[in-house]
Design a protein around this motif. Structure first.
Motif, PDB file in Angstrom:
ATOM      1  N   TYR A 139      87.627  87.202  13.982  1.00  0.00           N
ATOM      2  CA  TYR A 139      88.909  86.853  14.578  1.00  0.00           C
ATOM      3  C   TYR A 139      89.745  88.104  14.845  1.00  0.00           C
ATOM      4  N   SER A 188      95.000  79.765  22.249  1.00  0.00           N
ATOM      5  CA  SER A 188      95.804  78.808  21.481  1.00  0.00           C
ATOM      6  C   SER A 188      95.204  78.489  20.115  1.00  0.00           C
ATOM      7  N   TRP A 189      94.003  78.992  19.808  1.00  0.00           N
ATOM      8  CA  TRP A 189      93.365  78.721  18.528  1.00  0.00           C
ATOM      9  C   TRP A 189      93.805  79.752  17.501  1.00  0.00           C
ATOM     10  N   ASP A 190      94.421  79.281  16.422  1.00  0.00           N
ATOM     11  CA  ASP A 190      94.820  80.213  15.369  1.00  0.00           C
ATOM     12  C   ASP A 190      93.667  80.441  14.390  1.00  0.00           C
ATOM     13  N   ARG A 222      93.352  79.607  11.234  1.00  0.00           N
ATOM     14  CA  ARG A 222      93.009  78.426  10.429  1.00  0.00           C
ATOM     15  C   ARG A 222      92.050  77.515  11.186  1.00  0.00           C
ATOM     16  N   PRO A 274      90.862  85.773  19.129  1.00  0.00           N
ATOM     17  CA  PRO A 274      90.542  84.329  19.162  1.00  0.00           C
ATOM     18  C   PRO A 274      89.686  83.982  20.374  1.00  0.00           C
TER      19      PRO A 274
END
Length: 287
Positions: A39, A48-50, A52, A44
């Motif tokens: 990461y 929009s993907w964090d 977690r 990413p």
């Protein structure tokens, strides 16, 4: 003599022992470390993907890759020991634990499919699924007529942070019955997720139900439908439809039932709704 079963490389814990738990911890820790490194090194995969989301997705993907047979030639599929796979998945399922009183109370009931509660299907345009559903319904009716009816367990849950609980806190047992508490009681019939093979009685879903009950003020009903790979689809749909029909038989009004589900359970909720629509049966208030 060669084994009749295909060897499967199942690499998660195989026993609920100290070493089995260590193996699971190693699996999860390795996945987290590798995901965190990628990461921050590559960024990413989707803006929009964090972090977690990346961790959860990668661990679930690795779990399914290691737990289930993939990319197997068709000529070998019949040699898979699905009983072993089912037992293995059950070992790695989240444990069943009771709710803390501060969150809510739940009870498990056995829904007995006697002759009056057995369902029937009339959806010939469903093709192969129609034949399988009809065979399952016929098997249930036959078992009931022989005096050995099949049963489906069902969780009934109510959050302790609801108005209804506050009025009846002195006798919780009266709130956890498989019958309407009043003629127009509204309830939620929720089908758990888990890729049709895990999730029943799990710690995660029990607490989700408690939160939904707290937010809505309604009682939650959740059947422990049969799971794959020991029971192939549409066994799960048949069980969920049978539970809905049983609730109607017990006095719940369709207009007061909300069907819900997460992941695979969402598909089952939609499937029950399609069956009701296509057989012109009373439909629930919402899905």
């Amino acid at each position: 003599m060669a084994s009749k079963h295909v060897p499967l490389a199942l690499r998660l814990k195989t026993k609920d022992t100290f070493f089995g738990r260590l193996q699971n911890i190693r699996f999860i820790a390795t996945g987290i470390i590798a995901t965190v490194f990628r990461y921050y090194w590559d960024g990413p995969e989707v803006p929009s993907w964090d972090l977690r989301f990346h961790v959860i997705r990668n661990i679930l993907r690795q779990y399914l890759t290691d737990s289930l047979p993939h990319d197997m030639p068709n000529e070998q599929a019949s040699r898979i020991d699905f009983g072993f796979v089912a037992d293995y998945i059950a070992m790695n399922n989240l444990p069943s634990r009771p709710l803390q009183p501060a969150a809510g109370f739940n009870r498990e009931h056995d829904i007995v499919l006697d002759s009056q509660c057995c369902v029937a299907y009339n959806v010939p345009h469903y093709g192969l699924s129609s034949k399988k559903l009809e065979a399952m319904a016929a098997a249930d009716l036959h078992a009931a007529q022989l005096g050995r009816p099949r049963s489906i367990s069902c969780q009934v849950l109510l959050s302790s942070q609801t108005t209804r609980f506050a009025k009846h806190a002195a006798n919780v047992d009266e709130l956890l019955v498989m019958a309407p508490l009043d003629p127009d009681e509204r309830v939620i019939l929720h089908f758990h997720g888990g890729a049709y093979c895990v999730g029943e009685r799990s710690l995660t879903h029990i607490h989700i139900y408690a939160q939904i009950s707290r937010t809505t003020g309604l009682r939650m009903f959740s059947p422990n439908y049969r799971l794959a790979p020991r029971h192939c689809f549409p066994s799960q749909l048949h069980d969920c439809f049978s539970v809905y029909s049983y609730m109607i038989h017990c006095g719940f009004k369709p207009k007061n039932i909300v069907l819900a589900g997460d992941s695979a359970g969402g598909a089952l909720a939609a499937g029950v709704m399609f069956l009701l629509r296509d057989m012109k049966l009373p439909r629930p208030a919402a899905v």
